[in-house]
Design a protein around this motif. Structure first.
Motif, PDB file in Angstrom:
ATOM      1  N   PRO A 203       0.821  -1.208   0.000  1.00 41.12           N
ATOM      2  CA  PRO A 203       0.000   0.000   0.000  1.00 41.12           C
ATOM      3  C   PRO A 203       0.855   1.259   0.000  1.00 41.12           C
ATOM      4  N   VAL A 204       0.256   2.357  -0.420  1.00 43.41           N
ATOM      5  CA  VAL A 204       0.929   3.645  -0.381  1.00 43.41           C
ATOM      6  C   VAL A 204       0.509   4.363   0.900  1.00 43.41           C
ATOM      7  N   PHE A 205       1.344   5.264   1.388  1.00 42.70           N
ATOM      8  CA  PHE A 205       1.019   6.020   2.590  1.00 42.70           C
ATOM      9  C   PHE A 205       0.391   7.352   2.198  1.00 42.70           C
ATOM     10  N   LEU A 206      -0.734   7.673   2.820  1.00 40.22           N
ATOM     11  CA  LEU A 206      -1.441   8.914   2.500  1.00 40.22           C
ATOM     12  C   LEU A 206      -0.598  10.153   2.786  1.00 40.22           C
ATOM     13  N   THR A 207       0.345  10.031   3.704  1.00 39.08           N
ATOM     14  CA  THR A 207       1.188  11.188   4.044  1.00 39.08           C
ATOM     15  C   THR A 207       1.966  11.696   2.835  1.00 39.08           C
ATOM     16  N   ASN A 208       2.128  10.861   1.821  1.00 41.93           N
ATOM     17  CA  ASN A 208       2.814  11.299   0.598  1.00 41.93           C
ATOM     18  C   ASN A 208       1.979  12.286  -0.211  1.00 41.93           C
ATOM     19  N   PHE A 209       0.698  12.449   0.175  1.00 38.30           N
ATOM     20  CA  PHE A 209      -0.204  13.287  -0.616  1.00 38.30           C
ATOM     21  C   PHE A 209      -0.813  14.420   0.213  1.00 38.30           C
ATOM     22  N   PHE A 236      -3.144  14.142   9.164  1.00 40.06           N
ATOM     23  CA  PHE A 236      -3.313  15.434   8.498  1.00 40.06           C
ATOM     24  C   PHE A 236      -4.737  15.588   7.976  1.00 40.06           C
ATOM     25  N   GLN A 237      -5.129  16.852   7.792  1.00 37.39           N
ATOM     26  CA  GLN A 237      -6.421  17.179   7.209  1.00 37.39           C
ATOM     27  C   GLN A 237      -6.226  17.442   5.719  1.00 37.39           C
ATOM     28  N   PRO A 238      -6.966  16.759   4.864  1.00 37.68           N
ATOM     29  CA  PRO A 238      -6.770  16.950   3.423  1.00 37.68           C
ATOM     30  C   PRO A 238      -7.309  18.293   2.946  1.00 37.68           C
ATOM     31  N   SER A 239      -6.778  18.757   1.849  1.00 40.25           N
ATOM     32  CA  SER A 239      -7.302  19.952   1.194  1.00 40.25           C
ATOM     33  C   SER A 239      -8.426  19.505   0.263  1.00 40.25           C
ATOM     34  N   VAL A 240      -9.667  19.730   0.692  1.00 38.71           N
ATOM     35  CA  VAL A 240     -10.834  19.262  -0.060  1.00 38.71           C
ATOM     36  C   VAL A 240     -11.314  20.382  -0.981  1.00 38.71           C
ATOM     37  N   PHE A 279      -2.944   4.760  -9.743  1.00 41.99           N
ATOM     38  CA  PHE A 279      -3.788   4.026  -8.799  1.00 41.99           C
ATOM     39  C   PHE A 279      -2.921   3.449  -7.687  1.00 41.99           C
ATOM     40  N   PHE A 280      -3.372   3.659  -6.435  1.00 34.90           N
ATOM     41  CA  PHE A 280      -2.608   3.178  -5.288  1.00 34.90           C
ATOM     42  C   PHE A 280      -3.523   2.426  -4.321  1.00 34.90           C
ATOM     43  N   PRO A 281      -3.153   1.209  -3.913  1.00 33.45           N
ATOM     44  CA  PRO A 281      -3.891   0.542  -2.836  1.00 33.45           C
ATOM     45  C   PRO A 281      -3.568   1.217  -1.512  1.00 33.45           C
ATOM     46  N   LEU A 282      -4.506   1.188  -0.573  1.00 33.47           N
ATOM     47  CA  LEU A 282      -4.315   1.786   0.743  1.00 33.47           C
ATOM     48  C   LEU A 282      -4.301   0.692   1.803  1.00 33.47           C
TER      49      LEU A 282
END
Length: 320
Positions: A203-209, A236-240, A279-282
């Motif tokens: 999986p990829v880490f969301l912190t990369n985004f 972190f809070q995403p930029s929506v 596409f990245f699995p989480l």
């Protein structure tokens, strides 16, 4: 007492005499007079006309509950007759959300119709919240959903499983190390959840985004709740940039380059592939869930319901 129950129930559903009259193909004055006479005959008011939209009196609530119970009894009796006739005629009503009704339900409805061509199938498309109300009122027989419902109230039949995928426009995947973690649509469609659990599909880490804009569903949605859990654990809070009602729309907007979206691998598998996305699995387990068919435990499973569930459990996983 229930002579004009259909008129009364239609007004209750529409919360408006004018709209109810249009639905019943009669004039508003005729409808108002009919219900007024019904209330006089019953001896108690059903509707509270002093509020807008119109509401129910305390007696009205009991009256509507009785009408709904009568409808359930009628449906059960009709279904008993259909079963006696070995599904030579009958009715089945299925509810599902936008994506499921567009891409998954047809996989089961087509073979069901071939097997039982004289069974009338009625499909309701709406949000899970609205469909649950219809299920509880007996307006639909089955609910097709990926939301976990209370086991004390509903019987559950698992159809297939899915996991969450991060879809990111290529312009936001500039880091070579991150792009190396991207997977093809075929990989995400083919590999089961066990591959993620064993890290055979890392999986990829969301912190990369953290600096990537996101297109998400509105708060309160089941998929949004899972996404919020992932962001919370990532710290972190995403930029929506946009909030939507349908995951399929979020997927299309991600494909257009507006921002990243968190969607089901089944959506990636079944919808038209975007040209410039990664596409990245989480991480599991927050990303895994089951698509199931539900119906109230107090309801009787008809032959039509039983056969539809059997076909769905075979036909849908076979294609996915």
């Amino acid at each position: 007492m229930f002579r004009n129950a259909n008129y009364i129930y239609t007004v209750y559903q529409e919360r408006n005499f004018s709209r109810a009259a249009e639905k019943l193909f009669i004039s508003q004055s005729s409808l108002s007079l009919t219900i007024k006479k019904a209330e006089e005959r019953i001896g108690a008011p059903i509707f509270n006309r002093s509020v807008s939209p119109i509401g129910l009196t305390e007696f009205g609530k009991k009256y509507i509950a009785a009408v709904e119970e009568m409808r359930r009894i009628q449906n059960r009796l009709e279904n008993d007759i259909y079963e006696i006739n070995h599904l030579k005629q009958g009715h089945l009503s299925v509810g599902a959300g936008n994506f499921h009704s567009t891409y998954l339900l047809p996989l089961a409805l087509s073979p069901f119709r071939e097997a039982y061509p004289k069974v009338l199938v009625d499909m309701h498309e709406s949000t899970t919240q609205e469909l649950l109300k219809k299920l509880d009122r007996g307006e639909i027989d089955l609910l097709f959903s990926n939301k976990h419902l209370p086991e004390k109230q509903y019987r559950k039949f698992v159809i297939c499983h899915e996991f969450t995928v991060l879809v990111v426009p290529e312009k936001y995947c500039t880091c070579p190390e991150i792009r190396q973690q991207a997977r093809t649509r075929e990989e995400l469609s083919r590999y089961p959840v066990q591959q993620l659990e064993n890290h055979l599909l890392p999986p990829v880490f969301l912190t990369n985004f953290q600096q990537t804009p996101f297109v998400l569903l509105r708060p309160g949605n089941n998929s949004r709740q899972r996404a919020d859990t992932l962001f919370l654990e990532a710290g972190f809070q995403p930029s929506v940039v946009l909030e939507l009602d349908q995951a399929s729309t979020a997927y299309r907007l991600a494909a257009s380059g507006l921002g990243a979206a968190i969607v089901s691998n089944l959506m990636v598998r079944t919808m038209e592939p975007p040209q410039h996305c990664c596409f990245f699995p989480l991480e599991v387990p927050h990303t895994e869930q089951y698509i199931s068919v539900y119906f109230p435990k107090e309801a009787i499973m008809t032959k039509a319901m039983e056969e539809f569930i059997k076909i769905a459990r075979i036909a849908i996983p076979a294609v996915l």
